[in-house]
Scaffold this active site. Sequence first.
Site, PDB file in Angstrom:
ATOM      1  N   ASP A 147       0.824  -1.206   0.000  1.00  0.00           N
ATOM      2  CA  ASP A 147       0.000   0.000   0.000  1.00  0.00           C
ATOM      3  C   ASP A 147       0.859   1.258   0.000  1.00  0.00           C
ATOM      4  O   ASP A 147       0.353   2.362  -0.143  1.00  0.00           O
ATOM      5  CB  ASP A 147      -0.927   0.010   1.228  1.00  0.00           C
ATOM      6  N   ASP A 451     -10.243  -6.233  11.237  1.00  0.00           N
ATOM      7  CA  ASP A 451     -10.173  -7.652  11.597  1.00  0.00           C
ATOM      8  C   ASP A 451     -11.356  -8.034  12.492  1.00  0.00           C
ATOM      9  O   ASP A 451     -12.097  -8.975  12.212  1.00  0.00           O
ATOM     10  CB  ASP A 451      -8.836  -7.984  12.264  1.00  0.00           C
TER      11      ASP A 451
HETATM   12  O1  LIG Z   1      -3.647   1.225   4.712  1.00  0.00           O
HETATM   13  C1  LIG Z   1      -3.092   0.269   5.245  1.00  0.00           C
HETATM   14  C2  LIG Z   1      -2.763   0.261   6.618  1.00  0.00           C
HETATM   15  C3  LIG Z   1      -2.128  -0.847   7.150  1.00  0.00           C
HETATM   16  N1  LIG Z   1      -1.810  -1.908   6.376  1.00  0.00           N
HETATM   17  C4  LIG Z   1      -1.127  -3.092   6.977  1.00  0.00           C
HETATM   18  O2  LIG Z   1      -1.829  -3.558   8.079  1.00  0.00           O
HETATM   19  C5  LIG Z   1      -0.960  -4.247   8.957  1.00  0.00           C
HETATM   20  C6  LIG Z   1      -1.214  -3.855  10.389  1.00  0.00           C
HETATM   21  O3  LIG Z   1      -0.796  -2.543  10.628  1.00  0.00           O
HETATM   22  P1  LIG Z   1       0.031  -2.124  11.921  1.00  0.00           P
HETATM   23  O4  LIG Z   1       0.375  -0.700  11.804  1.00  0.00           O
HETATM   24  O5  LIG Z   1       1.122  -3.089  12.175  1.00  0.00           O
HETATM   25  O6  LIG Z   1      -1.097  -2.225  13.021  1.00  0.00           O
HETATM   26  P2  LIG Z   1      -1.189  -3.087  14.348  1.00  0.00           P
HETATM   27  O7  LIG Z   1      -2.029  -2.308  15.292  1.00  0.00           O
HETATM   28  O8  LIG Z   1       0.120  -3.550  14.818  1.00  0.00           O
HETATM   29  O9  LIG Z   1      -2.035  -4.327  13.833  1.00  0.00           O
HETATM   30  C7  LIG Z   1      -3.091  -4.957  14.525  1.00  0.00           C
HETATM   31  O10 LIG Z   1      -4.308  -4.263  14.358  1.00  0.00           O
HETATM   32  C8  LIG Z   1      -4.763  -4.128  13.012  1.00  0.00           C
HETATM   33  C9  LIG Z   1      -6.137  -3.484  13.041  1.00  0.00           C
HETATM   34  O11 LIG Z   1      -6.078  -2.213  13.567  1.00  0.00           O
HETATM   35  C10 LIG Z   1      -4.853  -5.488  12.342  1.00  0.00           C
HETATM   36  O12 LIG Z   1      -5.134  -5.310  10.983  1.00  0.00           O
HETATM   37  C11 LIG Z   1      -3.532  -6.207  12.477  1.00  0.00           C
HETATM   38  O13 LIG Z   1      -3.584  -7.472  11.892  1.00  0.00           O
HETATM   39  C12 LIG Z   1      -3.200  -6.341  13.930  1.00  0.00           C
HETATM   40  O14 LIG Z   1      -1.963  -7.017  14.087  1.00  0.00           O
HETATM   41  C13 LIG Z   1       0.469  -3.928   8.511  1.00  0.00           C
HETATM   42  O15 LIG Z   1       1.006  -5.074   7.910  1.00  0.00           O
HETATM   43  C14 LIG Z   1       0.255  -2.803   7.523  1.00  0.00           C
HETATM   44  O16 LIG Z   1       1.212  -2.803   6.525  1.00  0.00           O
HETATM   45  C15 LIG Z   1      -2.137  -1.914   5.043  1.00  0.00           C
HETATM   46  O17 LIG Z   1      -1.839  -2.858   4.330  1.00  0.00           O
HETATM   47  N2  LIG Z   1      -2.776  -0.820   4.500  1.00  0.00           N
END
Ligand SMILES: O=c1ccn([C@@H]2O[C@H](COP(=O)(O)OP(=O)(O)O[C@H]3O[C@H](CO)[C@@H](O)[C@H](O)[C@H]3O)[C@@H](O)[C@H]2O)c(=O)[nH]1
Length: 738
Positions: A147, A451
């Site tokens: 993205d 999710d």
């Molecule tokens: O526009 C976007 C925003 C994020 N991501 C991906 O989403 C994932 C999760 O993002 P991250 O910033 O790591 O968020 P976390 O809060 O650590 O993630 C938790 O919370 C998210 C929901 O808020 C879930 O989607 C994740 O699976 C869960 O691990 C990463 O691989 C990002 O690259 C995208 O692909 N597109």
Amino acid sequence: MSPTITTMTPPPLNTTTVLRRTTLNRTFAVIYSTAILTLIHHHLTTLLHSTTLTTTITTTTFLISDLVLSFMWVTTTSFRLRPTSRNVHVNNLARVLGSKKDYPKVDIFICTADPYKEPPMNVVNTALSLLAYDYPSEKVSVYVSDDGGSNLTLFAFFEAAKFAKTWVPFCRENEVGDRCPEAFFKLNGVSSFNDGAKIKAMYEKMKIRVESVVDRGSISSEFIENEVQQKAFDKWDSEFTRHDHPAVIQVLLESGQEKDIKGHPMPNLIYVSREKSKAYTHNNKAGALNTLLRVSAVLTNAPIVLTQDCDMYSNDPKTLQQMLCFYADPSISHDLGYIQFPQRFHGINKADIYASEYKRLYVINPGGMDGLSGPCYVGSGCFFVRRVFFGSPSLPELPDARELWPDHVVKKPIRNQEVLDLAHEVASASYENKSTWGSTMGFRYGSLSEDFFTGLHQHCRGWKSLFFHPKRPAFLGDLPISLFDALNQNRRWCIGLLEVVFSKYNPLTFGSRFMGPLMGLAYSHNAFWPIWSIPIFTYSFVPQLALINGVSVFPEVTNTRFLLYIFLFFVAYIQDCLDFMLADGTFQQWWNDQRMWLIRGLSSYLFGSIEFSIKRLGIASKGFHVTSKVVDTDLSKRYDNGVFEFGVPSPMFVPLATVAIVNFVAFAFGILKYLNGENMNGLYGQMGLACFGVANSWPIYEAMVWRNDKGRMPRVIIVISTLLTLAFCVLGLIASSV
Ligand SMILES: O=c1ccn([C@@H]2O[C@H](COP(=O)(O)OP(=O)(O)O[C@H]3O[C@H](CO)[C@@H](O)[C@H](O)[C@H]3O)[C@@H](O)[C@H]2O)c(=O)[nH]1
Ligand SMILES: [Mn+2]
């Protein structure tokens, strides 16, 4: 002689046990509810008989807070009524499934969104660990969704595709356990492996190439190796920006064509950066995943889909087999929609100061829901059946294009031009226009916690899920190592959860109707996280301010109702601690976990709710802020030593510092009163609470008073909190004199 026909029952692939504590939990639930009801009854009678405005206000505040606590306790009970644990028997797979040729295909999705917050080298490591699964290679396809629309990430993947041809056979031949290269080189000496030193040198060379390109921010011609690469990078012309660019789909490895250095087929590896255009909303990660669902349907259409965050590498080469132990089980129910593995993390400090493990969210509660209709989806480490994205188990809702149906069989190779053209079409920004992607099909839109929303929606439609928690963690991810990052992540989740609460799919009302009351309560437990703020604020301020003014708000020690409070407080804490320690936690980790619960209640839950309200009013929104996975060495050292990191002057720290000061002042006042020989009889409960507050605030005092490093509490926060404390004391004084 005629052969004897025997009907053999196939050996079991998995077994489920209901935990022994179930009966005890149920009995306890009855006792504890009685105690709660007694307390609420008492509050109501006090309220009816209250004579002054101040007592009416304080009693109402306590009543509301205790109602919230009770509600949250009821929701946690849903996890305790039928907790289960599962086991798999991978060795029986061969006897049930026959040859590996009969294994189903798996499409693996990796999401990344920002080359500067999510270093491409880390994403590459995740991909390599997944490419190297012990599973027939021709059955595995890894899709990377970028993205960030970054040629740097694509460059890293061209390099990774080359390295994979050596890495995959190396892992398989040496039966390597850690198949994420970075983890492997960190945890193992290379000398005991065939070609270990050679592989390490190759890896280091690749790493230097990728990191130097990322540091420079552009790919100079000497790094481009062939025409295919040149053609791919040419797409990044002067008009190409992160938020506005055409779809880029690059097949990096094609299973039928590419072989590893030992001549075995490679898995498929495909880079996808969906089209971005200012004219269309992109729906964050859910949008990225839906694009991958479509692109993968066109190219490979495997019946099983694994979603992975870019920082969650595979830590066990046998995970796909474990997953098969459920999906290949002939007795498994046809409405099983997904299998969730817990999110686990590497690099957590021993005491887990920020409770980043989220043991309850990722391990304990899913085990509790497993005995009901199954756990929530948590975004990573989840194996879906493709069919779950298209309607309910009995009533499919399918997209218009036949090529996207879950039963469509792909016959053409993935580099076929026609196939690729269609893949580009389904990855375009306008493709979803006027379609029901994000509502009836695919991952749900409308919540930053896509999710949680997606899993809830699938359960409401009648799908079931299953939780499997293997001893060796299947996946290991990065975690935020500063308090600010940890709270920010939690704040974003809260906004997402409130978006679900205020949608048609409220877990309590809509959810209970369609999933049953216990599942409704279990989902509500997460969804209503932000309301923890109410009791946490009340109990952090009101009794303490009353103590400063010598006003008693709890019963006297000699009163039996005091025992009721003691029972409710200590027993809830003890049960919580037991749950935590039975899930392999230490006492110290539990202590930090309860502290973080208080900290979240005072900051991220509150700020999340405020931001949600502002967003609702249509004023502003920060959107999905990707958590940074970049490591700062100094910060990392402090984290490893268990030191809290404040550093940035964030408003989220103000309530924390204020509570720390108020509790300290209250406790000091109490001690002075005691030393003065004043009558303390009605104040012991408040003294106890203030003391508890002080104990919990210890890292905050350290950061405010005697630390000099960069992570100390910023001066401005200390000044604001002190002023706020003064203001509260004055207010308390006025209230107690009314
Ligand atoms: O526009 C976007 C925003 C994020 N991501 C991906 O989403 C994932 C999760 O993002 P991250 O910033 O790591 O968020 P976390 O809060 O650590 O993630 C938790 O919370 C998210 C929901 O808020 C879930 O989607 C994740 O699976 C869960 O691990 C990463 O691989 C990002 O690259 C995208 O692909 N597109
Ligand atoms: Mn993450």
